[in-house]
Design an enzyme around this catalytic site. Structure first.
Site, PDB file in Angstrom:
ATOM      1  N   HIS A  82       0.820  -1.293  -0.142  1.00  0.00           N
ATOM      2  CA  HIS A  82       0.076  -0.142   0.057  1.00  0.00           C
ATOM      3  C   HIS A  82       0.737   1.352  -0.128  1.00  0.00           C
ATOM      4  O   HIS A  82       2.102   1.580   0.694  1.00  0.00           O
ATOM      5  CB  HIS A  82      -0.974   0.064   1.113  1.00  0.00           C
ATOM      6  N   ASP A 161     -14.316   2.768   6.722  1.00  0.00           N
ATOM      7  CA  ASP A 161     -13.390   3.648   5.866  1.00  0.00           C
ATOM      8  C   ASP A 161     -13.845   4.221   4.906  1.00  0.00           C
ATOM      9  O   ASP A 161     -13.553   5.544   4.705  1.00  0.00           O
ATOM     10  CB  ASP A 161     -12.111   2.842   5.834  1.00  0.00           C
ATOM     11  N   ARG A 168     -13.740  12.962   5.336  1.00  0.00           N
ATOM     12  CA  ARG A 168     -12.415  13.566   5.507  1.00  0.00           C
ATOM     13  C   ARG A 168     -11.883  14.290   4.154  1.00  0.00           C
ATOM     14  O   ARG A 168     -11.393  15.522   4.433  1.00  0.00           O
ATOM     15  CB  ARG A 168     -11.300  12.581   5.823  1.00  0.00           C
ATOM     16  N   SER A 183      -7.105   4.352   8.568  1.00  0.00           N
ATOM     17  CA  SER A 183      -7.463   3.801   7.174  1.00  0.00           C
ATOM     18  C   SER A 183      -6.851   2.986   6.270  1.00  0.00           C
ATOM     19  O   SER A 183      -7.417   2.001   5.731  1.00  0.00           O
ATOM     20  CB  SER A 183      -7.622   5.531   6.658  1.00  0.00           C
ATOM     21  N   LYS A 187      -7.870  -1.329   5.935  1.00  0.00           N
ATOM     22  CA  LYS A 187      -8.259  -2.007   4.917  1.00  0.00           C
ATOM     23  C   LYS A 187      -7.265  -3.135   4.528  1.00  0.00           C
ATOM     24  O   LYS A 187      -7.637  -4.426   4.068  1.00  0.00           O
ATOM     25  CB  LYS A 187      -8.086  -1.211   3.444  1.00  0.00           C
TER      26      LYS A 187
END
Ligand code: URA
Length: 431
Positions: A82, A161, A168, A183, A187
């Site tokens: 990620h 999320d 956000r 966040s 995931k």
């Protein structure tokens, strides 16, 4: 318990209990806690922070807010990567097929671009027909069959999320370390990853502007992963200047393909090789980073990384003829090469401004519902530290209309700073 009391406690710098955090997250997902309370909560967290324990509880509550994926019947060890988001960051497009070609199956759920930072899904959708909405069953079937999946985040995973991120984005509450850490990690945990490589971007074109903040974020995410029993490595990588040359959806896909074939810009190739090496080591395919890097280099050199990308595109319904012949990608109506206004050494290429210019050209969204123009974007021809002569190409703009082209030119030209002193190149990684 009442949501308003939890907001007040955080507003007054209190430390929330696990029960309070779970109550808030569950209420938000079920609709009992309305968006305005969730936005207010996010702002209180942004302003007053969270302890590592609170952040971990928030992550686990968000990870448990929907389905979780169990890949143990599909792969020996589920690996994932990620990026915290940047400009020209097409790393997943190149890394994923490369490690899969090295015998490490990898399935990844990616996101869309928001604001100045690009998104893997938008890039992939430049390829006509490419599906980013695989079901969980399709995800598993494809991972088993070809060892590679690159699709969108299933709405069923970590829905808290998805909902919170949307708020956000429009309430000025993105750049909060506990909110970003939870966040990203919720995931990854929900998607069943056992070993995770986190690419934490730092600099002008990243959510974390300073090395210190990026370190705090990285350490926090590694600790959360460890607490959840996962193996996590975080790399701190430079995002002061765009990664590679291409910024914009189909332009980035073309650059990722060139890199898969063993070419591509030096910085982007090196970045990908480094991330591949860490994934191959964590995924137990390589004994050490050197071996992982050599395996990835070999897959790019012998065509197997590119072949895996072809198979991936085909499996997800994409028109592979675009991958075979990248000149098929539609070209923007206006293409202008902008020359260097003076000679000198480049001391800054402001990544965020370049990212914002790509959004103005139509390559990103100002609002979540905006349509993307896949053909537009920029090619930034140089890197910080390069010596440039007046009149030589500095960057190229791909635009759909002349006024946007002029706007992008007016932004990106001053985003390049020149020095008469020699300038050291920027590092690719800080830690
Ligand atoms: N990427 C995410 O998935 N979440 C954030 O909050 C920031 C970057």
């Amino acid at each position: 318990m009442r949501a308003v009391d939890i907001i007040i406690k955080k507003r007054d710098k209190g430390e929330l209990t696990r029960e309070e955090i779970e109550f808030f997250v569950q209420g938000f997902v079920s609709g009992e806690v309305p968006d305005y309370q969730a936005s207010s909560f996010a702002m209180a967290v942004l302003l007053n922070g969270m302890t590592p324990r609170e952040t971990t509880d928030l992550t686990l509550a968000m990870a448990a807010s929907g389905d979780t994926l169990d890949l143990s019947d599909v792969v020996e060890l589920a690996v994932d990567k990620h990026s915290s988001g940047g400009v020209g960051d097409k790393t997943s497009l190149t890394v994923l097929p490369t490690v899969a070609a090295c015998g490490l199956p990898i399935g990844k759920m990616s996101g869309r671009g928001l604001g100045f930072s690009g998104g893997t899904l938008d890039k992939l959708e430049s390829i006509p027909g490419y599906r980013v909405d695989l079901t969980t069953d399709e995800f598993k079937k494809q991972l088993r069959a070809i060892g590679a999946v690159l699709t969108g985040q299933s709405l069923a995973l970590a829905p808290a999320d998805g909902k919170l991120y949307t708020l956000r984005d429009v309430t000025g509450t993105v750049p909060s370390i506990p909110l970003i850490a939870s966040s990203i990690m919720c995931k990854k945990l929900a998607a069943g990853a056992q070993a995770i490589v986190l690419d934490v971007k730092v600099g002008l074109g990243a959510f974390m502007q300073t090395l210190e903040d990026a370190r705090v974020l990285a350490d926090l995410m590694v600790d959360i992963g460890k607490l959840a029993g996962r193996d996590v490595v975080a790399l701190l990588s430079d995002m002061n200047q765009p990664l590679g040359h291409a910024v914009g959806n189909s332009l980035e896909v073309v650059e990722a393909i060139e890199t898969l074939k063993g070419g591509g810009p030096h910085d982007f190739r090196e970045h990908c090789l480094h991330v591949c090496a860490h994934l191959l080591l964590l995924g137990k395919r390589a004994r050490d980073l050197d071996e992982g890097r050599s395996m990835a280099e070999a897959a790019m050199a012998d065509g197997s990384a590119f072949e895996k990308f072809r198979v991936l595109v085909q499996a997800q319904g994409g028109d592979v003829s675009y991958v075979d012949d990248t000149s098929k990608f539609p070209r923007a109506k206006f293409v202008e090469v902008v020359p260097a206004p003076r000679s000198g050494n480049l001391s800054q290429i402001h990544a965020r401004i370049v990212g914002e210019a790509a959004v103005i050209l139509g390559g990103g969204r100002a609002k979540k519902t905006d349509a993307i123009d896949h053909a537009v974007g920029l090619l930034i021809h140089h890197k910080v530290g390069d010596t440039v002569r007046q009149g030589e190409p500095l960057f190229t703009i791909h635009a759909s209309d002349e006024s946007k082209l002029a706007q992008a030119r007016a932004m990106v030209l001053p985003a390049h700073l020149f020095s008469s002193e020699s300038v050291a190149p920027l590092p690719l990684f800080y830690r």
